[in-house]
Each structure stands twice: as C-alpha cells, then as structure tokens.
Design an enzyme around this catalytic site. Sequence first.
Site, PDB file in Angstrom:
ATOM      1  N   GLU A 160       0.863  -1.185   0.000  1.00  0.00           N
ATOM      2  CA  GLU A 160       0.000   0.000   0.000  1.00  0.00           C
ATOM      3  C   GLU A 160       0.894   1.228   0.000  1.00  0.00           C
ATOM      4  O   GLU A 160       2.075   1.127   0.263  1.00  0.00           O
ATOM      5  CB  GLU A 160      -0.891  -0.007   1.252  1.00  0.00           C
ATOM      6  N   PRO A 161       0.292   2.417  -0.230  1.00  0.00           N
ATOM      7  CA  PRO A 161       1.138   3.617  -0.267  1.00  0.00           C
ATOM      8  C   PRO A 161       1.994   3.785   0.991  1.00  0.00           C
ATOM      9  O   PRO A 161       3.163   4.135   0.905  1.00  0.00           O
ATOM     10  CB  PRO A 161       0.118   4.759  -0.384  1.00  0.00           C
ATOM     11  N   GLY A 169       5.268  -0.652   2.616  1.00  0.00           N
ATOM     12  CA  GLY A 169       6.060  -1.430   1.663  1.00  0.00           C
ATOM     13  C   GLY A 169       6.780  -2.510   2.431  1.00  0.00           C
ATOM     14  O   GLY A 169       6.255  -3.587   2.672  1.00  0.00           O
ATOM     15  N   SER A 170       7.999  -2.190   2.853  1.00  0.00           N
ATOM     16  CA  SER A 170       8.763  -3.159   3.630  1.00  0.00           C
ATOM     17  C   SER A 170       8.039  -3.488   4.930  1.00  0.00           C
ATOM     18  O   SER A 170       8.078  -4.611   5.415  1.00  0.00           O
ATOM     19  CB  SER A 170      10.138  -2.587   3.965  1.00  0.00           C
ATOM     20  N   TRP A 195       1.072  -0.717  -7.020  1.00  0.00           N
ATOM     21  CA  TRP A 195       2.155  -1.461  -7.672  1.00  0.00           C
ATOM     22  C   TRP A 195       1.877  -2.968  -7.710  1.00  0.00           C
ATOM     23  O   TRP A 195       2.761  -3.780  -7.453  1.00  0.00           O
ATOM     24  CB  TRP A 195       3.491  -1.212  -6.973  1.00  0.00           C
ATOM     25  N   GLU A 224       9.519  -8.043  -3.757  1.00  0.00           N
ATOM     26  CA  GLU A 224       9.484  -9.320  -3.050  1.00  0.00           C
ATOM     27  C   GLU A 224      10.402  -9.332  -1.850  1.00  0.00           C
ATOM     28  O   GLU A 224      11.036 -10.332  -1.544  1.00  0.00           O
ATOM     29  CB  GLU A 224       9.849 -10.464  -4.014  1.00  0.00           C
ATOM     30  N   GLN A 271      22.053  -1.852  12.738  1.00  0.00           N
ATOM     31  CA  GLN A 271      21.923  -2.272  11.346  1.00  0.00           C
ATOM     32  C   GLN A 271      23.252  -2.318  10.620  1.00  0.00           C
ATOM     33  O   GLN A 271      23.438  -3.113   9.698  1.00  0.00           O
ATOM     34  CB  GLN A 271      20.932  -1.370  10.610  1.00  0.00           C
TER      35      GLN A 271
END
Lengths: 658, 254
Positions: free
Chosen positions: A222-223, A226-227, A253, A466, A566
Amino acid sequence: MLLRKVGFSPVLSTALRLAPSASGSARPAESSLFTYNGRPYASQAAEAVLDKHATGSETAAKTSTDKKTSDLESKSFAVNMFKGQISTAQVFPFPSVMNEEQTQFLSELVGPVAKFFETVNDPMKNDELEKVEDGTMEGLKEMGAFGLQVPSHLGGLGLTNTQYARLVEIVGMHDLGVGITLGAHQSIGFKGILLFGNKQQKEKYLPKLATGETIAAFCLTEPSSGSDAASIKTVAVQSDCGQYFTLSGGKIWISNGGLAEIFTVFAKTPIKDKTTGEVKDKITAFIVERGFGGVTHGPPEKKMGIKASNTAEVHFDAVRVPLENVLGEVGGGFKVAMNILNNGRFGMAAALSGTMKGVISKAVDHAANRTQFGNKIHNFGVIQEKVARMAMMQYVTESMAYMISANMDMGASEFQIEAAISKIFASEAAWTVTDECIQIMGGMGFMKDAGLERVMRDLRIFRIFEGTNDILRLFVALNGFQNAGKQLKGLQHALKNPIGNAGFLAGEISKRAKRKAGLSSGLSLHGTVHPELAESGELLVKAIEQFGGVVEDQLLKHGKKIVDEQFVLKRVSDSAIDLYAMVVVLSRASRSLSQGHSSAQHEKVLCETWCLEAHDRIMNDMKALQSSSSKRLFKNLRAISTAVVENGGVVSPHPLGF
Amino acid sequence: MSGRVLVGVKRVIDYAVKIRVKPDKTGVVTDGVKHSMNPFCEIAVEEAVRLREKKLMKEVIAVSCGPQQCQETIRTALAMGADRGIHVEVSGKDYENLGPLQVSKIMAALAKKEEASLVIVGKQAIDGDCNQTGQMTAALLDWPQGTFASEVSVDGDGLKVEREIDGGLESVRIKMPAVVTADLRLNEPRYATLPNIMKAKKKKIASVKPADLGVELTSRLEILAVEDPPQRQSGVKVESVQDLVTKLRDSGTL
C-alpha cells in the site's frame, strides 16, 4: 559463585551476562528478543515462516526451554553457521531429487519452452508495447505456462520446484517482463491457494488459473506500507452474521493488477481475543474475485523496466468477500504472506541464473570477435577478469537456485534464510553481470538493438520487490542471531545444572577457549568435500568458525539491542551470504568431480577462486566488526546521514562559495 | 480403408548445431550433441495429425528406427498429436549402416502389418539428405507416391497432391493406399504444448525388432571417409568487365 565452584573459564562467564537481559521475566523468548517499538520485526517474518504463531507474545510465553532444544537441532546449513557449526544434511552431497521419470519428463519440456521463447516471444516488441503481445499471451496459455505447479488433476502440470526452476530459467534467459507476468500469477498470485487453500478453494479456482483463463495477482503493498508489511491499512470487517467480510482499501504497484480476475488480498481484520476480550487488528488473507464487485484498477504504471508486465493500483470499495474465501486462518494472514513470498524466492534465483547465462554469451561472443590494439579483446587481462567474475557469479547463483529447490522438494521445512540469501545474491549478481556485459561490449552494449539495455532496466526491480535486499539482509542476520541466541539460552539453561550437563559444557568451554586462542575448534569438511577441493573446504571451515565466534560476541555485546545495530547486521549478513555461496559451490564442484564430468576441472577452478575471495571478504568484515574503529565508523556514518537529512540535501557549502 | 496413417520420424542432430567431423573421419560427432526431430518429419507428423483432426483419417502411428534415444523423438510426435508409436530397435553397427533402403523395407513391412492407408515421411533428412526413403517405400509396396508435397487433400478414395518441382507446381491424383513425402511449405508444425507432452506420457510406444518384421539390414554401401568441405578461398575484386575476362582466361576457366 557458581562459576568459582565448578571452575569455569572466564570465557564462559560472558555467557552468563546474557541471562538477565534476554531471558526476561515476564516477556518470553523468541519474539520479544526482536521486537522494536512493539512492532514485529523482520524476525517475525522468520517465525511466521517457521510456522510458529505470528504475534507470539502471549503464546510463546508458555514454551519451555525443552521445546527450544528441538529447534536447536535444525538441519539448515544457514541456521547452523550462525552458531559456528556445520550441518551438511541439506548441502552435501549436492542434492539430486528427481527420479528418472521426472528427469525424462523435464527434459521433454525444456525443448518446446525454449523454442517458444526463441521464435514466438519478441521481448523487444513486448517492451515497446509495454504489454505482452496478444499472440504470445495466447501461446503461453496454450503451452501450459500458467499452471506449471498446479496439480495435474486440477489442470496444471504438477511440476516439482526443481522442474519449475528449470523452466523459469528459460523464461529468465529471454524475457523478464514475461517472467514477471507469469511469476506474479503463479509464484505469488495464487500460490496462497496452493499452500493454504482448502479443498473447495483449490477445486474452485485452480483449474481456470492453470489454463490462464483467469489471471491472479498478489495484493499486499500500500502507499504507506512497503517493507513494513504489518502496517497495512486495508480493512476487512466481518459481518454480524459472520457469513462475509466487507473489504475496503487501496493497493499499489500490483503486478497483473490490470489483468487479474483473482486477487490474493491482505487486510487487517479486527479480532476479539478469546481470553482477554481485547479487540486486536490482525492480518487476514482473502481470495477476492473481481466479480464480487467494487474492485477497480488504475492505468498501467510507467516503469523503468519489465514494461511488458502490467503494474497497476487496485482499489477495493466495500467488496463483499464470503467467509469461504478466507485463505488460511482469520488473523493468520501475515504468516500466509511470508510463506508465499518465501516459497517463491528460489524461482527468482533460477530465472536470474538464466538471465546471466544469456548476457554472458552475448558478451563473450563480442569479446571473442572484437579486435582492438591488434588483438582479440578477450586476450586482455581486464576483460578476462570481467568474464571470469561473471562466470563465477552465475555459477554461484545457479548452484543456490537448484540446491534450494532440491531441498524444498526433499521436504525441508527450514530454508527461509537460504531462500532470502539466494534472492539477495541473484538480484545483485545479475545486475553486476549485466552491467559488466554492457561494459565489455562498449558502445554497442548501450544500443537498444544489442538487447542488453532492456535486460539492465528489467533487472533493477529485482533488488527491490518481493522483499527489498536491505530488509532481507536484516532478516538473514536477525534470524541467524535469533538462532544463535537460542543456542546461548540453551547454554544458560545447561549452566543451571552444570553437573548434569558436564559433558555438553566441557565441549562448549573448550570450543570457546580454542577460538579465543585462534585454534580450530575441530570442525572439518574432510571426507565430505571432494579431496581435490580440500583446501577450499578448509577455508570454509575457518570462515565459519570465525563467523560463529563473531556472531556470538556481537550478541553478547549488544544483547537485545542488536536489532538496532543495522551496520553490524548488514556486515554479518554479507558474510552469511558469502558463506552460503561458498558451501553451494563446494558441494556442486565436489559432485562434478565425483561424477567425472568433463567440465569438472573448470568447475574446480571456479569453486577455488570463489572460495579464496569469499573467505578473505568474510575475514575482513569479521575483523572490522571486532575492531574498535568499526564503532567509530558507524557513528560517523550515522552523523553524516543525520546532518544531510536535517539539511534536506548535501551539507557542505559549494567549493566556490556559491 | 483403415484410415491409419503411418508417419516415419527420424532423430537427427538439431539444425542449429555446428557440425564437427570426427578426427578419424568415420563420421560426425554425435556424443553429447543436441538432437531433435528432422524438420521435414515434423511437417509430416503435423499433416497426419491434421488429417485425423479433419476426420479424414482415424489413427496416426509414429515410427522411428534406431537406438533407445529414438523414443524421445517418437514422444515428440505423440505430443504433437500422434496416437501411438512404434520403435524399431536398431543399434550399434546396424544403426551406423542404416540407410534409406533398410528403412524403407521396415516401413513397407510395417505399412502392411498395420494395414495403413497412407504413409507420410519427410522428403529428406537433414543429415543424410538422401531423399530416397519415401520413394523406395512406395516402390517396395507397389503403391503410388506423391513426393515433395506442398498440399495434400483427400479426393474420393484417393489423394490430390500438389508437388513442388523444379519447373513450378504439379498436381497429381493418386489412389490410396499411397506414400506421400512432405516438403517445406506443406504446413507449419504446431508447438508441442506442455499439457500435450504430459498426455503423451500415457500413449503407448511398442518396441519391435527388424528381424520380427522379416527385414535384414545389411548395407550395400560402405562409407569411405567423411571430411569437412574445403575452406572457401577468398575472392578477388576486379574493376571492369575487361579485367574480369582477362582473369577468367588466365585461370583457364574461359
């Protein structure tokens, strides 16, 4: 106190420090170790895939450490390497899963599919028209390309993962736009029905999907999501009578969004907790038919690449979805989504290994025929290095793809780390290889007619969709740390009863003592790897030992907060990818040598060269992580980023002053 | 009329492969080389299947002579729509010496055994380029033949065959049972779709030996040598017709 009594070495004392922070009083093991701001993190995806309860917090509390020990005995190579251990079950020998009939059948399929893509499909035309030509679409449907893994009694070809990989490789070699159209349909679009559908759902939907009469699409993004897939806002509210859900929301998308009849849609469903009465929003997966009404889609998006694949917004306006169309369990949608994506990942590696093969041939053809400075350019060292690296990357990708598909066919339940690694590696390798192919071809490579620029444009998305490679790297690292953490927990548990666990503890102490002293812990691939590859096998062993040690140290250093580190996670992940790459080529080259293939010596060289460089990369990364300068480096990187973001752009003033 | 069509299919080196001559000059390299169905045989199979689909024929039987690998070729024919297959087992030295004479004896024997109404084969194979099997088969059976067919239609109890000959097109009408050889423009063969390949797995392929058909395979030919054609010499460009004539005279051509 306990330490002094039993005389443990100081090496082990650090393990105890883990105790208070990690075992946690009220908050239990696995999921809480890796939640961040209360929201499930990449590791939740890992759990979802491992078939545990997605949200975890209430339920995992009950799990005892005894259950955890069985998790410690995972057969996955990747899981074990994070613990500094080598599990060869899934990787040696290079798995060969097809029986004679399956091999024979597959060999008959390869010819016609290859011929179709060589003679009928026109990738340049598809790219120009920004759609797959009608005749080609029809041909693909007739060919049976839309139902490769649907069981044959429901109208498909019933291919195993390995057979599917081999055919998808051909598609990847010729036209990635078509590859995505097919993949969005069967690799993710209706994969949910294959994996989680009940008998009625399968019988109702699969036959038409198999022939391509209806096309499928996977609707998650959705807008604002994403991730962070768990943050989706599309809602599905159950009716009072309970017989249907009303689904509303917008997805963006979506591949095949403009073509599909059948959508796998993920929406938040308010669920009342049976015990607490609290209403929570959990994700549920639905099979939505365009025919239900209220489903609309936007115009095709204009993209950089895979132009032939239709990408569009899909809107759901109070769509009535019957209860029978819930896929899996109500509230179990996150698990469905993660499993679908995990299950289809090997296909990407297979397709991209085909893409690389194709572009390498073009580059080599050019290098072998182009004369400059009085010599064919393939005789120059710079070109030779490019060609060699391209060949190695293709070899690794191909080996990963077929090892994973074979493991899946063998019934392995744990392959999510390996699948993620293969997606990261394949997408980045394909990009680099194609880039270098263009470079070898020089100006020609830049021209449309050479066909390479299209492949380059098509490839860019593979590092993004993906599961972006960045997220997948975190996933690999956190999943690995989680497993390593469990091992340490097991160790902690054993420490509570040192007499009863004396043997186990003695082994653990000596392992760490040896590691601290820089000695080998006794791991060996002797007898597993072909004798001609013994040296490379040694490199892998050393790298794993070092890796396992660093993983443990980092875990002990940061504890729960490893989730925020990270910079560390990325480097650990890169090494994990290199390790898996080393093992797959060692396995494949060993097999070729054992079987006396004519190409075995060439493969031996590919393997040795790869292992040499990968080993060095891993050792350097691990050393960097342990060094004090790495902390400063990360701090600096963070500071630079903060400043640039604050400034809305580069901070340093122009050298000219204006 | 039985309505049975016998189609001969040959397994040859794929047309796209670069042929290499064996160093001992006894033949070409076949080991590990990609093989597929002879393109003219594909056209023959396609024509036979179309005749059955138009209900002008009842059954299509695909036949191939050779070693075990020929079964792959028969299976391709089955995937294209043939109903069943017959594999005539020939291997080793016998296979190396297998030529049009032997094959046509086998085809003739099978045509009689299966009571075929029609035998269709490709006009020639891309390896031997003999262009003899169809003709010899017809002669052995004493059946009429329509060779180099670019169009075939059923006309009463016979066939109307449009033939491509040097001068143009020739139409002949032949009675059945007959032998037809397929030329390039007869049709465009269909792609074997994957579902059809799957269905073909269930179709039967019978195995039979030449001896069972009463055929003996001794060859009347002995291959002396197989060599590459000589390297093409580069040409010479001349400025005028005068120069051309002079050069031709000098070389002794004129």
